[in-house]
Design an enzyme around this catalytic site. Sequence first.
Site, PDB file in Angstrom:
ATOM      1  N   LYS A   1      16.185  -6.397   1.769  1.00  0.00           N
ATOM      2  CA  LYS A   1      15.658  -5.373   2.699  1.00  0.00           C
ATOM      3  C   LYS A   1      16.146  -5.684   4.123  1.00  0.00           C
ATOM      4  CE  LYS A   1      12.029  -4.465  -0.577  1.00  0.00           C
ATOM      5  NZ  LYS A   1      10.653  -4.092  -0.881  1.00  0.00           N
TER       6      LYS A   1
ATOM      7  N   HIS B   1      15.531   4.053  -3.261  1.00  0.00           N
ATOM      8  CA  HIS B   1      14.410   3.108  -3.132  1.00  0.00           C
ATOM      9  C   HIS B   1      13.215   3.841  -2.523  1.00  0.00           C
ATOM     10  CE1 HIS B   1      11.989  -0.341  -2.008  1.00  0.00           C
ATOM     11  NE2 HIS B   1      12.730  -1.061  -2.820  1.00  0.00           N
TER      12      HIS B   1
ATOM     13  N   GLU C   1      11.211   2.963  -0.380  1.00  0.00           N
ATOM     14  CA  GLU C   1      11.126   2.811   1.080  1.00  0.00           C
ATOM     15  C   GLU C   1      12.048   3.795   1.798  1.00  0.00           C
ATOM     16  OE1 GLU C   1      11.795  -1.412   1.178  1.00  0.00           O
ATOM     17  OE2 GLU C   1       9.747  -1.805   0.517  1.00  0.00           O
TER      18      GLU C   1
ATOM     19  N   GLU D   1      10.260   0.805 -10.361  1.00  0.00           N
ATOM     20  CA  GLU D   1       9.507   0.152  -9.293  1.00  0.00           C
ATOM     21  C   GLU D   1       8.292   1.015  -8.951  1.00  0.00           C
ATOM     22  OE1 GLU D   1      12.096  -2.814  -6.866  1.00  0.00           O
ATOM     23  OE2 GLU D   1      12.035  -0.895  -5.836  1.00  0.00           O
TER      24      GLU D   1
ATOM     25  N   GLY E   1       5.791  -4.692  -2.680  1.00  0.00           N
ATOM     26  CA  GLY E   1       5.338  -5.419  -1.490  1.00  0.00           C
ATOM     27  C   GLY E   1       3.826  -5.542  -1.353  1.00  0.00           C
TER      28      GLY E   1
ATOM     29  N   SER F   1       6.532  -6.800  -6.600  1.00  0.00           N
ATOM     30  CA  SER F   1       5.699  -8.006  -6.524  1.00  0.00           C
ATOM     31  C   SER F   1       6.004  -9.014  -7.634  1.00  0.00           C
ATOM     32  CB  SER F   1       4.211  -7.619  -6.516  1.00  0.00           C
ATOM     33  OG  SER F   1       3.920  -6.881  -5.343  1.00  0.00           O
TER      34      SER F   1
HETATM   35  P1  13P Z   1       8.661  -6.827  -3.627  1.00  0.00           P
HETATM   36  O1  13P Z   1       9.252  -7.774  -4.651  1.00  0.00           O
HETATM   37  O2  13P Z   1       8.575  -7.448  -2.260  1.00  0.00           O
HETATM   38  O3  13P Z   1       7.406  -6.207  -4.095  1.00  0.00           O
HETATM   39  O4  13P Z   1       9.714  -5.638  -3.462  1.00  0.00           O
HETATM   40  C1  13P Z   1      10.211  -5.031  -4.586  1.00  0.00           C
HETATM   41  C2  13P Z   1      11.310  -4.127  -4.169  1.00  0.00           C
HETATM   42  O5  13P Z   1      11.090  -3.164  -3.459  1.00  0.00           O
HETATM   43  C3  13P Z   1      12.672  -4.454  -4.608  1.00  0.00           C
HETATM   44  O6  13P Z   1      13.547  -3.402  -4.359  1.00  0.00           O
END
Ligand code: 13P
Length: 229
Positions: free
Chosen positions: A10, A86, A88, A153, A159, A189
């Site tokens: 990220k 993603h 995000e 995901e 996260g 996670s």
């Molecule tokens: P986390 O492992 O921090 O939850 O993030 C997962 C993620 O978004 C991977 O692309």
Amino acid sequence: MKKILFANWKMNPMTENEAVKLARASDVKDAVLIPPFPFLKAVKNVLKNASLGAQDVFYEEEGAYTGEVSPQMLKKLEVKYVVVGHSERRRLGESDEMIAKKMKAGTDVGLKVILCVGEPLSVYKKGKKVTEEFIKKQFRFIKDKKNLIIAYEPIWAVGTGKNADPEDAARVARFIKSIVSVPVLYGGSTNSKNAEDFLKKKEIAGLLIGGASIDAKEFQKMIKIAKRF
Ligand code: 13P
């Protein structure tokens, strides 16, 4: 089949020196390191075993697209994998149509595209079937499955420290594979404590790791676990 760990750094770490250090510590076969754009070249220069990935790509070849990065530019940096869709980025306004164009642009130049799909908490709470229907909607634009990998995901697991139940993740992976037969990753996670529970599922080809991948010691532990499969 060998399980692969994808390290999505990220918007971390803050400096190129730290990125290079982390890359050296994470440089093993069957790992894919996905640093921020400004560190791609420096990371590539130290990798001997791991592959390189990028966190996003634009769908045009070149031109007046301020702030964007083209698939060809990534190819020239020896990037092999690219993440699209993603959660995000979807949260910042990326639509399924844009994501579909990115998938096509990426695979057209031979990049392996990791398409992220997953449901928000509100959908998850309504039950299992609803989750699967929600994910299916995100598949509307998949035309070509060549060079495609799908990462399941769940948005509520990204996260948050709350990973999905590995059995549920395997069930969703099976569902995805019944629609498009491609490798399916789990992300959300994951860490050295729960990695094995996901990796032992035959439907799960690997992990897309966020937070734990920027902690070199934690990532190394996960690599050790992945090697057992
Ligand atoms: P986390 O492992 O921090 O939850 O993030 C997962 C993620 O978004 C991977 O692309």
